[in-house]
Design a protein around this motif. Structure first.
Motif, PDB file in Angstrom:
ATOM      1  N   MET A 130       0.728  -0.973   0.236  1.00 26.02           N
ATOM      2  CA  MET A 130      -0.042   0.082   0.222  1.00 26.02           C
ATOM      3  C   MET A 130       0.848   1.249   0.162  1.00 26.02           C
ATOM      4  SD  MET A 130      -2.613  -1.495   2.768  1.00 26.02           S
ATOM      5  CE  MET A 130      -3.856  -0.144   3.080  1.00 26.02           C
ATOM      6  N   GLY A 131       1.767   1.184   0.664  1.00 27.82           N
ATOM      7  CA  GLY A 131       2.815   2.310   0.822  1.00 27.82           C
ATOM      8  C   GLY A 131       3.569   2.604  -0.551  1.00 27.82           C
ATOM      9  N   ARG A 132       3.791   1.446  -1.225  1.00 24.53           N
ATOM     10  CA  ARG A 132       4.571   1.759  -2.596  1.00 24.53           C
ATOM     11  C   ARG A 132       3.677   2.547  -3.587  1.00 24.53           C
ATOM     12  NH1 ARG A 132       6.836  -3.447  -1.621  1.00 24.53           N
ATOM     13  NH2 ARG A 132       5.126  -4.303  -2.703  1.00 24.53           N
ATOM     14  N   TRP A 133       2.236   1.897  -3.453  1.00 20.63           N
ATOM     15  CA  TRP A 133       1.350   2.601  -4.344  1.00 20.63           C
ATOM     16  C   TRP A 133       1.187   4.052  -4.231  1.00 20.63           C
ATOM     17  CZ3 TRP A 133      -2.462  -2.034  -3.390  1.00 20.63           C
ATOM     18  CH2 TRP A 133      -1.934  -3.146  -3.871  1.00 20.63           C
ATOM     19  N   MET A 134       1.156   4.412  -2.866  1.00 21.63           N
ATOM     20  CA  MET A 134       1.098   5.723  -2.291  1.00 21.63           C
ATOM     21  C   MET A 134       2.223   6.490  -2.627  1.00 21.63           C
ATOM     22  SD  MET A 134      -0.562   5.311   1.633  1.00 21.63           S
ATOM     23  CE  MET A 134      -0.165   6.883   2.174  1.00 21.63           C
ATOM     24  N   ALA A 135       3.502   5.870  -2.549  1.00 21.97           N
ATOM     25  CA  ALA A 135       4.700   6.874  -2.887  1.00 21.97           C
ATOM     26  C   ALA A 135       4.564   7.205  -4.540  1.00 21.97           C
ATOM     27  CB  ALA A 135       5.800   5.949  -2.624  1.00 21.97           C
ATOM     28  N   ARG A 136       4.138   6.360  -5.333  1.00 22.01           N
ATOM     29  CA  ARG A 136       3.985   6.400  -6.865  1.00 22.01           C
ATOM     30  C   ARG A 136       3.099   7.603  -6.925  1.00 22.01           C
ATOM     31  NH1 ARG A 136       3.344   1.118  -9.429  1.00 22.01           N
ATOM     32  NH2 ARG A 136       1.211   1.356  -8.975  1.00 22.01           N
TER      33      ARG A 136
END
Ligand SMILES: [Zn+2]
Length: 270
Positions: A130-136
């Protein structure tokens, strides 16, 4: 007798050693197999085995990742591209205290499953994807952000839940981008009702004055660009109250990055 006894005993021990070695080999092979069976990578949403990590193809297809065109202010997706710098009606009618908001996905069924599992079922293993998608989704906001501040829980709720889901997401984004988390900078100074089931004005008054930057932490915030991190944006009342507290502490700008945002389809077109 002793002379006669020793050759067979040697041979038995040799056989035993061989058998034991074979067993050990078989056992370690079985253990490896058992591990492979016990620990396949599972889809974070439906728990079916999946290649790689994150969600399976079926759940991935059900997630609505938010991509341009969207409102440059609120990040609300547009059904058609109205041209650069066109704001949504909502951004014009109710401009928030924060400058920009972005979300990785729309808050729909799969997104809700992920958010609820992270928040209420101790599924911290969901935070990395979830955090990786947010960072993108938040790359423009992360560019030049001085710090990440997770929306804080009141200590009583944090104690019951043992961890803050927004903090878990912020830590993943910190690892991804190098922008540091300032976890204690913002405090929830009074417990608030759950926002679920409240109207928009009720949500706003529920969180009004609920957040504060402690006076000894104001120097951390003054003149800095803050990126607020939360799991879901519904009416935006919570992040707006946080942004107001940070701006009172003289933050130069406050942006908002969430995992999922509610998109009311009738409000999407401008
Ligand atoms: Zn799945």
């Amino acid at each position: 007798m002793e002379v006669e006894a020793s050759p067979p005993s040697r041979s038995i021990s040799t056989h035993l050693r061989g058998a034991l070695a074979a067993c050990r080999g078989a056992a370690s092979h079985a253990a490896r197999l058992a591990l492979d069976i016990a620990l396949p990578t599972l889809c974070v949403a439906c728990r079916e085995p999946v290649d790689g990590e994150g969600v399976c193809a079926e759940c991935w297809a059900k997630l609505s990742f938010i991509a341009p065109p969207f409102c440059p202010r609120l990040g609300i997706p547009f059904v058609y591209d109205p041209g650069p710098d066109m704001l949504s009606m909502e951004a014009i009618a109710n401009p928030p205290a924060y400058t920009r908001a972005r979300a990785a996905v729309r808050y729909d069924d799969v997104a809700r499953t992920l958010v609820h599992a992270l928040k209420y079922q101790d599924r911290t293993d969901l935070a990395p994807a979830m955090g990786r998608w947010m960072a993108r989704a938040g790359h423009e906001l992360l560019d030049g952000a001085d710090m990440l501040i997770p929306v804080p829980l009141h200590w009583r709720r944090a104690w019951r839940r043992r961890y803050n889901q927004s903090g878990a997401l912020a830590r993943v984004i910190e690892r991804q981008t190098g922008v540091k988390v300032a976890p204690e900078a913002l405090q929830r100074i009074r417990p608030t009702e759950q926002q679920i089931g409240l109207s928009r004005p009720q949500r706003a008054s529920n969180v009004q004055g609920a957040f504060k930057v402690a006076s000894e932490r104001q120097s951390l915030i003054a003149g800095r660009r803050v990126l607020l991190i939360d799991d879901v944006l519904t009416s935006g009342a919570t992040v707006d109250a946080c942004a107001r507290a940070l701006l009172r502490a003289k933050a130069s700008q406050v942006d908002v990055l969430v995992f999922a945002r509610v998109v009311e389809s009738h409000k999407t077109p401008i």
